[in-house]
Design a protein around this motif. Structure first.
Motif, PDB file in Angstrom:
ATOM      1  N   PRO A 279      11.803  71.309  81.545  1.00  0.00           N
ATOM      2  CA  PRO A 279      12.640  70.541  80.612  1.00  0.00           C
ATOM      3  C   PRO A 279      11.918  70.077  79.360  1.00  0.00           C
ATOM      4  N   ARG A 280      10.648  69.718  79.490  1.00  0.00           N
ATOM      5  CA  ARG A 280       9.944  69.200  78.305  1.00  0.00           C
ATOM      6  C   ARG A 280       9.695  70.287  77.263  1.00  0.00           C
ATOM      7  N   HIS A 281       9.843  71.559  77.652  1.00  0.00           N
ATOM      8  CA  HIS A 281       9.664  72.652  76.707  1.00  0.00           C
ATOM      9  C   HIS A 281      10.984  73.135  76.114  1.00  0.00           C
ATOM     10  N   GLN A 282      12.082  72.540  76.525  1.00  0.00           N
ATOM     11  CA  GLN A 282      13.381  72.979  76.060  1.00  0.00           C
ATOM     12  C   GLN A 282      13.756  72.282  74.756  1.00  0.00           C
ATOM     13  N   PRO A 283      14.426  72.981  73.834  1.00  0.00           N
ATOM     14  CA  PRO A 283      15.010  72.274  72.688  1.00  0.00           C
ATOM     15  C   PRO A 283      16.128  71.357  73.151  1.00  0.00           C
ATOM     16  N   ILE A 284      16.437  70.370  72.337  1.00  0.00           N
ATOM     17  CA  ILE A 284      17.441  69.364  72.693  1.00  0.00           C
ATOM     18  C   ILE A 284      18.739  69.689  71.977  1.00  0.00           C
ATOM     19  N   LEU A 285      19.826  69.741  72.744  1.00  0.00           N
ATOM     20  CA  LEU A 285      21.137  70.028  72.168  1.00  0.00           C
ATOM     21  C   LEU A 285      21.631  68.810  71.404  1.00  0.00           C
ATOM     22  N   GLY A 286      21.994  69.022  70.118  1.00  0.00           N
ATOM     23  CA  GLY A 286      22.402  67.906  69.296  1.00  0.00           C
ATOM     24  C   GLY A 286      23.885  67.857  69.009  1.00  0.00           C
ATOM     25  N   ASN A 287      24.460  68.923  68.446  1.00  0.00           N
ATOM     26  CA  ASN A 287      25.861  68.914  68.063  1.00  0.00           C
ATOM     27  C   ASN A 287      26.445  70.307  68.204  1.00  0.00           C
ATOM     28  N   THR A 288      27.774  70.378  68.304  1.00  0.00           N
ATOM     29  CA  THR A 288      28.466  71.664  68.371  1.00  0.00           C
ATOM     30  C   THR A 288      29.665  71.625  67.426  1.00  0.00           C
ATOM     31  N   CYS A 289      30.021  72.798  66.898  1.00  0.00           N
ATOM     32  CA  CYS A 289      31.207  72.921  66.058  1.00  0.00           C
ATOM     33  C   CYS A 289      31.473  74.393  65.815  1.00  0.00           C
ATOM     34  N   HIS A 290      32.695  74.858  66.118  1.00  0.00           N
ATOM     35  CA  HIS A 290      33.139  76.217  65.800  1.00  0.00           C
ATOM     36  C   HIS A 290      32.183  77.292  66.328  1.00  0.00           C
ATOM     37  N   GLY A 291      31.642  77.089  67.507  1.00  0.00           N
ATOM     38  CA  GLY A 291      30.759  78.097  68.082  1.00  0.00           C
ATOM     39  C   GLY A 291      29.311  77.944  67.700  1.00  0.00           C
ATOM     40  N   PHE A 292      28.989  77.028  66.781  1.00  0.00           N
ATOM     41  CA  PHE A 292      27.612  76.766  66.393  1.00  0.00           C
ATOM     42  C   PHE A 292      27.089  75.559  67.168  1.00  0.00           C
ATOM     43  N   ILE A 293      25.802  75.563  67.445  1.00  0.00           N
ATOM     44  CA  ILE A 293      25.149  74.391  68.028  1.00  0.00           C
ATOM     45  C   ILE A 293      23.942  74.048  67.168  1.00  0.00           C
ATOM     46  N   ILE A 294      23.612  72.771  67.122  1.00  0.00           N
ATOM     47  CA  ILE A 294      22.383  72.323  66.469  1.00  0.00           C
ATOM     48  C   ILE A 294      21.430  71.851  67.553  1.00  0.00           C
ATOM     49  N   VAL A 295      20.226  72.367  67.538  1.00  0.00           N
ATOM     50  CA  VAL A 295      19.207  71.959  68.495  1.00  0.00           C
ATOM     51  C   VAL A 295      17.994  71.455  67.732  1.00  0.00           C
ATOM     52  N   SER A 296      17.269  70.546  68.367  1.00  0.00           N
ATOM     53  CA  SER A 296      16.032  70.040  67.775  1.00  0.00           C
ATOM     54  C   SER A 296      14.870  70.397  68.684  1.00  0.00           C
ATOM     55  N   LYS A 297      13.774  70.801  68.070  1.00  0.00           N
ATOM     56  CA  LYS A 297      12.574  71.153  68.816  1.00  0.00           C
ATOM     57  C   LYS A 297      11.373  70.845  67.938  1.00  0.00           C
ATOM     58  N   LYS A 298      10.499  69.988  68.466  1.00  0.00           N
ATOM     59  CA  LYS A 298       9.286  69.595  67.741  1.00  0.00           C
ATOM     60  C   LYS A 298       9.624  69.083  66.345  1.00  0.00           C
ATOM     61  N   SER A 299      10.620  68.191  66.278  1.00  0.00           N
ATOM     62  CA  SER A 299      11.032  67.524  65.033  1.00  0.00           C
ATOM     63  C   SER A 299      11.649  68.472  64.019  1.00  0.00           C
ATOM     64  N   GLN A 300      12.003  69.677  64.431  1.00  0.00           N
ATOM     65  CA  GLN A 300      12.689  70.597  63.543  1.00  0.00           C
ATOM     66  C   GLN A 300      14.102  70.842  64.060  1.00  0.00           C
ATOM     67  N   PHE A 301      15.033  71.091  63.132  1.00  0.00           N
ATOM     68  CA  PHE A 301      16.423  71.326  63.493  1.00  0.00           C
ATOM     69  C   PHE A 301      16.788  72.780  63.212  1.00  0.00           C
ATOM     70  N   TYR A 302      17.518  73.366  64.156  1.00  0.00           N
ATOM     71  CA  TYR A 302      17.995  74.735  64.016  1.00  0.00           C
ATOM     72  C   TYR A 302      19.504  74.748  64.243  1.00  0.00           C
ATOM     73  N   ILE A 303      20.208  75.560  63.471  1.00  0.00           N
ATOM     74  CA  ILE A 303      21.608  75.842  63.782  1.00  0.00           C
ATOM     75  C   ILE A 303      21.644  77.218  64.435  1.00  0.00           C
ATOM     76  N   CYS A 304      22.320  77.310  65.570  1.00  0.00           N
ATOM     77  CA  CYS A 304      22.295  78.526  66.381  1.00  0.00           C
ATOM     78  C   CYS A 304      23.717  78.962  66.714  1.00  0.00           C
ATOM     79  N   ASN A 305      23.890  80.252  66.902  1.00  0.00           N
ATOM     80  CA  ASN A 305      25.119  80.801  67.471  1.00  0.00           C
ATOM     81  C   ASN A 305      24.744  81.444  68.798  1.00  0.00           C
ATOM     82  N   PRO A 306      25.050  80.791  69.925  1.00  0.00           N
ATOM     83  CA  PRO A 306      24.643  81.331  71.224  1.00  0.00           C
ATOM     84  C   PRO A 306      25.248  82.697  71.530  1.00  0.00           C
ATOM     85  N   ALA A 307      26.459  82.975  71.013  1.00  0.00           N
ATOM     86  CA  ALA A 307      27.120  84.239  71.337  1.00  0.00           C
ATOM     87  C   ALA A 307      26.429  85.424  70.666  1.00  0.00           C
ATOM     88  N   THR A 308      25.877  85.207  69.470  1.00  0.00           N
ATOM     89  CA  THR A 308      25.236  86.303  68.737  1.00  0.00           C
ATOM     90  C   THR A 308      23.715  86.226  68.771  1.00  0.00           C
TER      91      THR A 308
END
Length: 403
Positions: free
Chosen positions: A98-127
């Motif tokens: 768990p400590r190596h996993q990014p943290i799920l922040g928000n979701t909208c329209h198939g996108f998720i925002i995750v944070s990892k090591k103080s950085q934010f990523y927007i991701c599309n899990p389906a693609t």
């Protein structure tokens, strides 16, 4: 025989029927169809197709099973299904700690925002695509909090609402106020926006409003973002206990919740089949609740609510069919399942009639709104150490805007 036609091919069908068939496919199947022929690739690659395809996907609750070794998974929406999908929610592969996993922040329209090591990523899990998001005033002493991800109706842009604050223990923290930024996904720079409220309120009240926003993720409804943090009524000066961010005007306004909300310290929002639902908890102690009352928004403009149903331990106990069927544990021994419901910890919606309820800090059960037991949620052989997240995800083939 002469004149006998062979089997009809999909290309022989009218274009509108072909499009309707393609729209009904899950995202992974749409990706495979794009490799079949050029006409299918062209038909499924338009922005209109992607938006309509996303609209048809059910919003699925996200279950956090990181501590059970299964990562984050989507629970299927089929009626009565008690087993979660064995497909992990990328980028959360199973098996890592768990400590190596990014943290799920928000979701909208198939996108998720995750944070990892103080950085934010927007991701599309389906693609399986992700893009690093720039941050305002990023560095030592500053803290950025993602408040919400939304689609701006007029432009169609996906935007991120970010709260920038300074560490309260920093030497110059008294000099800086919390600031609000909006980042358009695909751009380089977040832009600062004023904290405008309706009706107008003094700057001190607006700062109190900002301080209360980062405590919980917002509920999406009618394209807007809604919060009901602890003490919201005091932060808004009595104008309401729900903070609403108008994503079109990019300003805040206040809304009144159901009358009992003013008396409850424990509350949360849920999406109930397109309606905004409000859950009020009655607790024995913090995070150990004996009962819940569910209210639904009846008239958004008039800010009126209707009581839907209560849920309490005794109701679920009376109708449940939980048993002490042994389940395998890590040491290949048979361990009886502690199935007696002593208290609730959290709740999420599967659909308008089915609920997920976490109980005894161990398990998640599925029941209908009348309290009838539908099954224990299991991921593989695991039926324990699962948590409900406040997020729901509609899988989507919409590409992430980027340069």
């Amino acid at each position: 025989m002469p004149g006998t036609r062979g089997p009809a091919a999909l290309d022989d069908l009218p274009e509108e029927i072909t499009d309707d068939i393609l729209l009904r496919l899950p995202p992974k199947a749409v990706g495979r169809c794009r490799a079949v022929c050029r006409s299918w690739r062209d038909a499924t690659s338009t922005p209109g197709f992607a938006l309509e395809h996303r609209r048809r996907q059910p919003p699925l609750p996200v279950i956090n099973a990181l501590y059970a070794g299964a990562g984050l998974v989507l629970l299927p929406a089929s009626a009565g299904a008690a087993r979660a999908s064995d497909k992990p929610l990328w980028p959360f592969p199973p098996g890592t700690k768990p400590r190596h996993q990014p943290i799920l922040g928000n979701t909208c329209h198939g996108f998720i925002i995750v944070s990892k090591k103080s950085q934010f990523y927007i991701c599309n899990p389906a693609t399986h695509r992700r893009v690093l998001l720039p941050q305002p005033l990023y560095g030592a002493g500053f803290k950025n909090t993602i408040l919400g991800l939304y689609r701006h109706r007029s432009t169609g842009e996906y935007r991120v609402l970010i709260l920038n604050s300074m560490d309260r223990s920093a030497e110059l923290s008294w000099y800086f106020d919390d600031s609000l930024y909006v980042l358009t996904v695909g751009s380089d720079e977040p832009r600062h926006i004023a904290v405008r409220t309706q009706p107008m309120s003094p700057p001190s009240m607006e700062q109190n409003l900002l301080n209360s926003l980062g405590t919980s993720p917002p509920a999406h409804h009618r394209g807007n973002l809604h919060w009901s943090p602890y003490g919201a009524g005091e932060s808004t000066g009595g104008h309401g206990d729900i903070i609403v961010f108008d994503t079109e005007a990019e300003s805040f306004w206040w809304m009144h919740g159901p009358a009992p909300a003013k008396l409850s310290d424990h509350k949360k929002f849920l999406d109930m089949e397109g309606k905004l639902a409000y859950v009020l908890w009655e607790g024995r102690s913090p995070m150990c609740f004996a009962a819940m009352d569910v209210w639904a928004m009846q008239d958004y403009e008039a800010e009126t609510w209707s009581f839907r149903y209560p849920i309490d331990v005794s109701t679920v106990e009376a109708s449940r069919q939980l048993c002490t069927t042994p389940i395998p544990c890590e040491k290949n021994k048979k361990t009886p399942l502690d199935s007696k419901v002593r208290w609730f910890n959290d709740m999420a919606m599967v659909n308008d009639r089915e609920l997920l309820i976490r109980f005894n800090n161990k398990h998640v059960l599925r029941c209908d709104t009348d309290g009838e037991f539908l099954g224990l949620v299991a991921i593989g052989y695991r039926q324990y150490r699962m948590h409900l997240t406040p997020h729901r995800l509609q899988e989507s083939i919409i590409p992430i805007p980027s340069h």
